[in-house]
Motif scaffolding. Structure first.
Motif, short mmCIF file in Angstrom:
data_model
loop_
_atom_site.label_atom_id
_atom_site.label_comp_id
_atom_site.label_asym_id
_atom_site.label_seq_id
_atom_site.Cartn_x
_atom_site.Cartn_y
_atom_site.Cartn_z
N THR A 112 1.01 -1.02 -0.13
CA THR A 112 0.15 0.25 0.12
C THR A 112 0.42 1.56 0.09
OG1 THR A 112 -1.75 -1.30 1.22
CG2 THR A 112 -1.98 1.19 0.97
N LEU B 86 2.93 1.96 -3.56
CA LEU B 86 1.15 1.92 -4.50
C LEU B 86 0.72 3.20 -3.96
CD1 LEU B 86 -0.89 -1.23 -4.74
CD2 LEU B 86 0.50 -0.24 -6.07
N VAL C 138 -3.49 2.91 -7.23
CA VAL C 138 -3.71 1.57 -8.17
C VAL C 138 -4.82 1.70 -9.14
CG1 VAL C 138 -5.19 1.54 -5.86
CG2 VAL C 138 -6.34 2.68 -7.15
N THR D 96 -1.60 -2.94 -9.06
CA THR D 96 -2.32 -3.56 -8.41
C THR D 96 -2.52 -4.91 -7.97
OG1 THR D 96 -3.52 -1.65 -8.98
CG2 THR D 96 -4.28 -3.24 -7.12
N SER D 97 -1.64 -5.53 -8.95
CA SER D 97 -1.33 -6.96 -9.08
C SER D 97 -0.48 -7.81 -7.84
CB SER D 97 -1.74 -7.63 -10.36
OG SER D 97 0.11 -7.05 -10.30
N TYR E 250 -0.56 -7.44 -5.03
CA TYR E 250 -0.98 -7.47 -3.39
C TYR E 250 -2.06 -9.15 -3.46
CZ TYR E 250 -2.84 -3.35 -1.57
OH TYR E 250 -2.55 -1.62 -0.96
N VAL F 136 -7.36 -0.08 -1.10
CA VAL F 136 -7.65 0.47 -2.31
C VAL F 136 -8.36 1.30 -2.32
CG1 VAL F 136 -8.57 -0.03 -4.54
CG2 VAL F 136 -6.97 -1.88 -3.45
N ASN G 93 -10.56 -6.29 -9.75
CA ASN G 93 -9.15 -6.54 -9.01
C ASN G 93 -9.79 -7.54 -7.07
OD1 ASN G 93 -6.85 -5.67 -10.24
ND2 ASN G 93 -7.35 -3.69 -9.34
#
Length: 348
Positions: free
Chosen positions: A94, A97, A103, A108-109, A111, A138, A161
């Protein structure tokens, strides 16, 4: 053994063994995350305003993973430490990002690494909880980035997502649960005698070692009992092997009924059974076995019994078993259906 068997699950806890196996994979996932971020920073470049903090945070996260991989504090009673790893991973992703493209970028992937880590080690419920936390992260990133979440493109991005995270987490957890069930079934097949349901020779030899070590540390006695059926060959020859199997299962049930939940009972092979009686000297073992002799139950074949006790008759399990086996053969030579203690001049 009875259902409330308190024997230590050392060699037979498939969940613990599997968690230990996942430890290597956990650190590899963490290092993969650091590698992907370093490659991103090397190719794309770090934002000017947060570059030093981003590099410091990445180094700290890598140091955390490296130190944790050298500490042997993981086990079946420390699953919360695994949860800490996943929470730290989510927080690090987090922060990364937030410091880069938010995001809206392709990272984001990342995660998914936290989702897979949780699914492999913590189970379905914990994984679904972490997916909810990721969803909250997110939304927080959208808020901090001054982006409009209700915009169709952003709303579809978040929805896709989160659905992907849920599917990956659930399927991975279900796969791990299936592997654990298969491991337990294989373990049961490998450690149990198929006819009587008792432990087999291999399982008994493995399980007896920690009990012997505990007895040596605490200087507590225990007894090894070897039991052999008299005349089973004649029953098989005259009545068939089905009748012999019935006699064996009846004796196994009788032994189960006369042993305590703390005792270790196994079919050692053929018509031979072995019992380990913790905190029991030779005199106590003879008292228990006398009740067994005088209460024949369904089994029609007499039995010969040999007893050897720690530390009176030996200092190792191997020597005690050999002495109990010799005493059993002496009992059989005396006519059978009796108990002989190693070194005693006559049968009890």
């Amino acid at each position: 053994m009875k259902g409330n068997d308190p024997l230590p699950p050392l060699s037979w806890d498939s969940r613990r063994i599997q968690l230990q196996g996942f430890m290597t994979g956990l650190h590899q996932l963490e290092w993969l995350l650091v590698t992907l971020i370093v490659l991103y920073l090397a190719i794309i470049g770090a934002p000017d305003e947060n570059s030093h903090w981003l590099l410091i945070t990445t180094a700290l996260y890598f140091g955390f993973s490296l130190i944790a991989s050298r500490l042997q504090f993981f086990g079946s009673r420390h699953r919360w430490l695994l949860a800490i790893h996943t929470w730290v991973m989510i927080g690090f992703i987090t922060w990364f990002l937030h410091s880069t493209q938010g995001v809206s970028g392709p990272l984001t992937s990342l995660y998914l690494l936290a989702v897979v880590t949780s699914a492999l080690t913590l189970g379905v419920l914990a994984t679904m909880l972490e997916v909810m936390v990721i969803g909250a992260c997110v939304l927080l990133l959208f808020e901090l980035g001054d982006q409009n979440l209700t915009a169709p493109s952003n709303l579809s991005l978040v929805s896709i997502n989160l659905i992907a995270f849920l599917i990956v987490g659930y399927l991975t957890s279900a796969l791990v649960d299936g592997i654990q069930v298969s491991n337990r079934m294989l373990l049961e097949m490998a450690s149990r005698d198929p006819l009587t349901g008792l432990f087999n020779r291999r399982a008994f030899n493995d399980l007896v070692q920690p009990i012997h070590a505990m007895a040596r540390r605490s200087r507590r006695p225990y007894s090894i009992v070897v039991i052999d059926m008299d005349g089973l060959k004649d029953i098989n020859d005259t009545q068939g092997h089905g009748a012999g199997d019935h006699i064996i299962t009846a004796l196994a049930q009788q032994l189960t009924d006369h042993t305590r939940s703390s005792d270790l009972l196994a079919r050692y092979g053929g018509d031979e059974f072995v019992i380990m009686l913790p905190d029991t000297d030779a005199r106590g073992a003879v008292r228990m076995l006398h009740r067994l002799i005088t209460d024949p139950g369904e089994q029609a074949s007499p039995i010969s019994i040999g007893v050897a006790s720690y530390p009176e008759h030996g200092d190792s399990f191997e020597s005690l078993f050999a002495h109990a086996d010799q005493a059993m053969y002496a009992s059989k030579a005396s006519g059978g259906n009796r108990i002989r203690v190693h070194g005693a001049p006559q049968a009890a």
